[in-house]
Design a protein around this motif. Structure first.
Motif, PDB file in Angstrom:
ATOM      1  N   ILE A  77      17.601 -27.251  37.207  1.00 43.86           N
ATOM      2  CA  ILE A  77      17.673 -27.143  35.601  1.00 43.86           C
ATOM      3  C   ILE A  77      16.387 -27.351  35.143  1.00 43.86           C
ATOM      4  N   VAL A  78      15.471 -28.202  35.726  1.00 45.30           N
ATOM      5  CA  VAL A  78      13.950 -28.353  35.075  1.00 45.30           C
ATOM      6  C   VAL A  78      13.239 -26.998  35.429  1.00 45.30           C
ATOM      7  N   LEU A  79      13.296 -26.402  36.514  1.00 44.67           N
ATOM      8  CA  LEU A  79      12.896 -25.155  36.838  1.00 44.67           C
ATOM      9  C   LEU A  79      13.356 -23.824  35.928  1.00 44.67           C
ATOM     10  N   PHE A  80      14.545 -23.896  35.581  1.00 41.04           N
ATOM     11  CA  PHE A  80      15.103 -22.987  34.771  1.00 41.04           C
ATOM     12  C   PHE A  80      14.436 -23.032  33.337  1.00 41.04           C
ATOM     13  N   ALA A  81      14.113 -24.280  33.017  1.00 44.18           N
ATOM     14  CA  ALA A  81      13.379 -24.617  31.650  1.00 44.18           C
ATOM     15  C   ALA A  81      12.295 -24.197  31.534  1.00 44.18           C
ATOM     16  N   ASN A  82      11.598 -23.993  32.769  1.00 43.74           N
ATOM     17  CA  ASN A  82      10.069 -23.351  32.800  1.00 43.74           C
ATOM     18  C   ASN A  82      10.182 -21.978  32.508  1.00 43.74           C
ATOM     19  N   LEU A  83      11.397 -21.229  32.992  1.00 42.16           N
ATOM     20  CA  LEU A  83      11.502 -19.784  32.624  1.00 42.16           C
ATOM     21  C   LEU A  83      12.015 -19.366  31.524  1.00 42.16           C
ATOM     22  N   MET A  84      12.549 -20.084  30.712  1.00 42.71           N
ATOM     23  CA  MET A  84      12.871 -19.886  29.279  1.00 42.71           C
ATOM     24  C   MET A  84      12.752 -21.057  28.445  1.00 42.71           C
ATOM     25  N   PRO A  85      13.050 -21.069  27.105  1.00 44.23           N
ATOM     26  CA  PRO A  85      12.933 -21.978  26.513  1.00 44.23           C
ATOM     27  C   PRO A  85      14.123 -23.373  26.825  1.00 44.23           C
ATOM     28  N   ALA A  86      13.631 -24.388  26.672  1.00 49.90           N
ATOM     29  CA  ALA A  86      14.462 -25.630  27.261  1.00 49.90           C
ATOM     30  C   ALA A  86      15.936 -25.303  26.722  1.00 49.90           C
ATOM     31  N   LYS A  87      16.293 -25.071  25.322  1.00 49.77           N
ATOM     32  CA  LYS A  87      17.560 -25.224  24.790  1.00 49.77           C
ATOM     33  C   LYS A  87      18.239 -23.921  25.175  1.00 49.77           C
ATOM     34  N   LEU A  88      17.741 -22.763  25.175  1.00 50.98           N
ATOM     35  CA  LEU A  88      18.262 -21.504  25.814  1.00 50.98           C
ATOM     36  C   LEU A  88      18.711 -21.718  27.206  1.00 50.98           C
ATOM     37  N   SER A  89      18.051 -22.322  28.071  1.00 49.45           N
ATOM     38  CA  SER A  89      18.263 -22.779  29.420  1.00 49.45           C
ATOM     39  C   SER A  89      19.477 -23.474  29.627  1.00 49.45           C
ATOM     40  N   SER A  90      19.756 -24.351  28.617  1.00 51.42           N
ATOM     41  CA  SER A  90      20.940 -25.210  28.779  1.00 51.42           C
ATOM     42  C   SER A  90      21.994 -24.551  28.671  1.00 51.42           C
ATOM     43  N   GLY A  91      22.131 -23.324  27.682  1.00 55.12           N
ATOM     44  CA  GLY A  91      23.246 -22.479  27.950  1.00 55.12           C
ATOM     45  C   GLY A  91      23.301 -21.459  29.120  1.00 55.12           C
ATOM     46  N   PHE A  92      22.260 -21.051  29.323  1.00 55.04           N
ATOM     47  CA  PHE A  92      22.009 -20.124  30.424  1.00 55.04           C
ATOM     48  C   PHE A  92      22.600 -20.635  31.725  1.00 55.04           C
ATOM     49  N   VAL A  93      22.288 -21.992  32.063  1.00 50.53           N
ATOM     50  CA  VAL A  93      22.803 -22.611  33.318  1.00 50.53           C
ATOM     51  C   VAL A  93      24.091 -22.859  33.490  1.00 50.53           C
ATOM     52  N   GLU A 133      23.780 -11.475  27.138  1.00 55.01           N
ATOM     53  CA  GLU A 133      22.783 -11.236  28.003  1.00 55.01           C
ATOM     54  C   GLU A 133      22.872 -12.437  29.030  1.00 55.01           C
ATOM     55  N   SER A 134      23.189 -13.760  28.549  1.00 59.60           N
ATOM     56  CA  SER A 134      23.152 -14.694  29.701  1.00 59.60           C
ATOM     57  C   SER A 134      24.300 -14.403  30.707  1.00 59.60           C
ATOM     58  N   ALA A 135      25.409 -13.915  30.199  1.00 59.18           N
ATOM     59  CA  ALA A 135      26.559 -13.915  31.081  1.00 59.18           C
ATOM     60  C   ALA A 135      26.223 -12.874  32.339  1.00 59.18           C
ATOM     61  N   LYS A 136      25.345 -11.767  31.816  1.00 59.02           N
ATOM     62  CA  LYS A 136      24.915 -10.933  32.787  1.00 59.02           C
ATOM     63  C   LYS A 136      23.945 -11.510  33.819  1.00 59.02           C
ATOM     64  N   GLY A 137      23.063 -12.534  33.375  1.00 57.64           N
ATOM     65  CA  GLY A 137      22.240 -13.006  34.365  1.00 57.64           C
ATOM     66  C   GLY A 137      22.885 -13.905  35.407  1.00 57.64           C
ATOM     67  N   ASN A 138      23.996 -14.474  34.856  1.00 61.74           N
ATOM     68  CA  ASN A 138      24.638 -15.415  35.586  1.00 61.74           C
ATOM     69  C   ASN A 138      25.366 -14.608  36.641  1.00 61.74           C
ATOM     70  N   LEU A 139      26.117 -13.635  36.237  1.00 64.18           N
ATOM     71  CA  LEU A 139      26.670 -12.621  37.353  1.00 64.18           C
ATOM     72  C   LEU A 139      25.938 -12.291  38.610  1.00 64.18           C
ATOM     73  N   ILE A 140      24.526 -11.832  38.121  1.00 59.36           N
ATOM     74  CA  ILE A 140      23.438 -11.489  39.105  1.00 59.36           C
ATOM     75  C   ILE A 140      23.142 -12.586  39.966  1.00 59.36           C
ATOM     76  N   LEU A 141      23.197 -14.218  39.434  1.00 63.35           N
ATOM     77  CA  LEU A 141      22.727 -15.358  40.262  1.00 63.35           C
ATOM     78  C   LEU A 141      23.948 -15.762  40.940  1.00 63.35           C
ATOM     79  N   ALA A 142      25.101 -15.337  40.715  1.00 62.44           N
ATOM     80  CA  ALA A 142      26.307 -15.991  41.269  1.00 62.44           C
ATOM     81  C   ALA A 142      26.226 -16.332  42.651  1.00 62.44           C
ATOM     82  N   PRO A 143      25.910 -15.134  43.313  1.00 59.49           N
ATOM     83  CA  PRO A 143      25.909 -15.308  44.988  1.00 59.49           C
ATOM     84  C   PRO A 143      24.892 -16.503  45.476  1.00 59.49           C
ATOM     85  N   ALA A 144      23.733 -16.592  44.656  1.00 59.51           N
ATOM     86  CA  ALA A 144      23.107 -17.682  45.156  1.00 59.51           C
ATOM     87  C   ALA A 144      23.570 -19.383  44.974  1.00 59.51           C
ATOM     88  N   VAL A 145      24.260 -19.266  43.737  1.00 63.22           N
ATOM     89  CA  VAL A 145      25.018 -20.467  43.432  1.00 63.22           C
ATOM     90  C   VAL A 145      26.170 -20.799  44.710  1.00 63.22           C
TER      91      VAL A 145
END
Length: 271
Positions: free
Chosen positions: A35-51, A218-230
């Motif tokens: 979660i912390v690393l995601f907050a370095n990729l985007m603004p912290a508040k946006l990352s909370s929804g993205f994750v 946009e965040s939903a599409k990103g989650n679909l791409i990253l789902a296999p890693a999860v």
């Protein structure tokens, strides 16, 4: 935002998603790193929804893996207070800066850890690790005694703070880790109880995140791409937990909670 990411950003995002998966089924508290690393990729508040969708995916796998180990009596006492905390976090979201939120949550985590260590220092500990067949008789007796001594105030405090911190910064992991460690649950019961708690809590958060604009197409599409890693992370995490002794599991959960609290404070001061 995601259209601006290069290969390096996507590789880091995939690593974060993998870490989140491992934390859901294997190493409690490790998810804060992702979660912390995601907050370095985007603004912290946006990352909370993205994750959040990735967290829910990991929660679903964890529930499937540890569904028989959940302690529902403990969860039912906690949920009303957690819901109240989520609502408080929703109304506070627009009034707290990232630095203020980090400083507040980091301080709360470290205070909870200090109180936990002081309380546990006055109680007898069970000896040896707990194997996957069941806890020792001493551990069972100690855990039962601990759960009876933690009253409504204790449960309410942890429940409200878990709900508040998860909405504001997806930072309920350390709070819940301390709570479950205080209950002295064996590692499988710890993971099973946490799995249901996080799944129901994270699903409860979704409408609030959508209303705040933190979950979108946009965040939903990103989650679909990253789902296999999860998903791969959840498989690795389950193998790791099976091989880990109880005492090591507890130590890692506590250390990672300390690291999370210190990191939040550092980021708030540095920002």
């Amino acid at each position: 935002m995601l259209a601006e990411w290069g290969l390096g950003e996507w590789v880091l995002a995939a690593a974060c998603a993998f870490i989140i998966g491992v934390s859901k089924t294997g190493i409690a508290g490790l998810g804060m790193l992702g979660i912390v690393l995601f907050a370095n990729l985007m603004p912290a508040k946006l990352s909370s929804g993205f994750v959040l969708p990735m967290l829910i995916m990991g929660d679903c796998v964890a529930v499937a893996a540890y569904r028989k180990d959940a302690q529902w009596a403990m969860l039912l006492k906690l949920f009303p207070w957690t819901g109240l905390g989520v609502v408080c976090g929703y109304f506070a979201m627009g009034h707290l800066t990232n630095a203020q939120a980090g400083a507040f949550i980091g301080t709360i985590i470290l205070v909870f850890i200090a109180v936990h260590l002081i309380r546990q220092g006055t109680k007898p500990r069970s000896s040896g690790g707990t194997r996957v067949g069941g806890p020792s008789a001493l551990r069972k007796a100690t855990a039962t005694a601990d759960q009876k001594t933690h009253g409504t105030g204790f449960v309410a405090t942890f429940g409200i703070m878990a709900g508040f911190t998860t909405l504001v910064a997806n930072a309920a992991g350390p709070i819940m880790a301390i709570y479950l460690l205080a209950m002295r649950l064996p590692k499988l019961q710890f993971m099973g109880t946490a799995a249901y708690f996080y799944l129901l809590m994270n699903c409860f958060k979704v409408p609030f995140m959508v209303d705040l604009g933190l979950i979108n197409w946009e965040s939903a599409k990103g989650n679909l791409i990253l789902a296999p890693a999860v998903f791969v992370g959840t498989l690795i995490g389950r193998v790791v937990l099976q091989k880990m002794k109880q005492q090591l599991f507890e130590m890692i959960a506590l250390v990672l909670s300390v690291v999370a609290g210190l990191n939040l404070l550092y980021r708030s001061w540095a920002g």
